[in-house]
Motif scaffolding. Sequence first.
Motif, short mmCIF file in Angstrom:
data_model
loop_
_atom_site.label_atom_id
_atom_site.label_comp_id
_atom_site.label_asym_id
_atom_site.label_seq_id
_atom_site.Cartn_x
_atom_site.Cartn_y
_atom_site.Cartn_z
N SER A 62 0.83 -1.21 0.00
CA SER A 62 0.00 0.00 0.00
C SER A 62 0.86 1.26 0.00
O SER A 62 0.52 2.26 -0.65
N THR A 63 2.00 1.22 0.69
CA THR A 63 2.89 2.39 0.71
C THR A 63 3.46 2.68 -0.66
O THR A 63 3.44 3.82 -1.14
N LEU A 64 3.97 1.63 -1.34
CA LEU A 64 4.55 1.82 -2.66
C LEU A 64 3.48 2.24 -3.67
O LEU A 64 3.71 3.10 -4.53
N THR A 65 2.29 1.64 -3.55
CA THR A 65 1.20 2.00 -4.46
C THR A 65 0.77 3.45 -4.26
O THR A 65 0.47 4.17 -5.22
N GLY A 66 0.73 3.89 -2.99
CA GLY A 66 0.40 5.29 -2.72
C GLY A 66 1.39 6.23 -3.39
O GLY A 66 1.01 7.28 -3.93
N LEU A 67 2.66 5.84 -3.38
CA LEU A 67 3.68 6.64 -4.06
C LEU A 67 3.44 6.66 -5.57
O LEU A 67 3.55 7.71 -6.22
N PHE A 68 3.10 5.50 -6.14
CA PHE A 68 2.80 5.44 -7.57
C PHE A 68 1.62 6.35 -7.92
O PHE A 68 1.64 7.06 -8.93
N LEU A 69 0.57 6.31 -7.08
CA LEU A 69 -0.64 7.08 -7.37
C LEU A 69 -0.41 8.58 -7.30
O LEU A 69 -1.21 9.36 -7.85
N GLU A 70 0.66 8.99 -6.60
CA GLU A 70 0.98 10.41 -6.55
C GLU A 70 1.51 10.91 -7.89
O GLU A 70 1.42 12.10 -8.20
N HIS A 71 2.06 10.01 -8.70
CA HIS A 71 2.76 10.43 -9.92
C HIS A 71 2.22 9.79 -11.20
O HIS A 71 2.57 10.22 -12.29
N LEU A 72 1.40 8.72 -11.06
CA LEU A 72 0.91 8.01 -12.23
C LEU A 72 -0.61 7.96 -12.22
O LEU A 72 -1.23 7.93 -11.15
N PRO A 73 -1.25 7.90 -13.39
CA PRO A 73 -2.70 7.69 -13.44
C PRO A 73 -3.06 6.29 -12.98
O PRO A 73 -2.24 5.36 -13.08
#
Length: 429
Positions: free
Chosen positions: A363-374
């Motif tokens: 969830s932490t890594l995905t949250g980081l992805f969602l900050e920068h990717l659609p």
Amino acid sequence: MKPAGPDSLRRNRDFQILCVGQGLSMLGSAASALALPLLVLNSTGSPLRAGLVEAVWAGSLALASLPGGTIADRFDRRSVLLVCELGRVAASLVLAVAVQSGNTALPLLLGVGAVLGFLTAPSVAAGLAALTRIVPENQLGTALTVNRVRGQAAYLLGPVLGGWLFTLSPGYPFWLDAASFAVAAASVYAVRTPLSAATASERESGWVERTGAGLRFVWRDSVLRRVSLIAAGQNFVLDGTYLTVVVVSSRQGSAGLSMGAIAAASAMGALAGILLMPCVSEVLRPTHVLFVSGAVCAGLVAAMALGSSAALLAVLMGGCSMAISLSSSLTTVTRMLRTPDHLQGRVHSAVGLLLMAAPPLGSTLTGLFLEHLPAPAVFMTLGILLVPLALITPRLDAPAPRAAPDPPAPDPAVPRPPTPRSPDGPCPH
């Protein structure tokens, strides 16, 4: 040897007693799990404090995992289960009385949550380990199916019951939880099968050596190592997938309604996977079940990039939950068959710790992805991460060898077939 059918399992008195008692315990826990954050929000209005209480419970459970497995293998498992259930009765009663009297101070909630977490870890380890003493090996697949159906039913009904009781009185769900733990303790007391597996050498060895034995055993067994890493990787990706679904629903402005439908579809998919496992195992070999379920889940997660409607996400999440439920049932049986009886608690706890550590990272890594990717790009990335996990599926078709003898010898009253086998028994009708 022909696998025993569900009728013979229904005649297994100890299994039925333990199954009913633990099922009611899970129902009470599911009811109070919904009521606890509602209680914190109603009394403090702080989502941060609600999350803190949940984090303390989960954190204490994770911290107690490895020592919990050691306790389950070091002491008589009936005694471990009784102490844990009675301890959870006491903790739940304290919480119920406090809530009923209007005392919902945060330190009290944190303290009770920590106690429940620390007592749950050895209880889960001892309960799984006890199953191999109560149920013959050629019935383990059916027994685990029954247990998993029981768990899913509790997780479906418990929140509904907990929400209804909370509207009547905030303390009622916790009274129910205390009563359910009391019933579970009574069911453990009624079991007749000897459950202890500790040997003299185990009692004499050091605590650190005993605690690390489960981790060492999993790492040295190539099949257990690979299926455990696959399961942890899937947990990592699926927690990130769930977070992405929440974010997508929130951005559409209908998070509550959408997530309710998606959560229900996911639960129903998991239940369907559990029920289908005996039938699927008639058609596919164990190795193929793991590979196909992993590949299907990878495709379904990637397909979430095609649309963001709640209906589509619900269908895809339900299918993914069904696929992972199939593989989870098989890997649990594999772990039980390949583990010596005196290491059952520690191996289950070691794997459990690995599985609990993966979701927060996902969830932490995905949250980081969602900050920068659609969101579609994130779904596609998560689906791609599942592909190598399916490709490293180990071969499970051969009978699972025990790495060490099982001291002491099984009780004569508990029949155990001489050769472990994969759960390829007939589909129950």
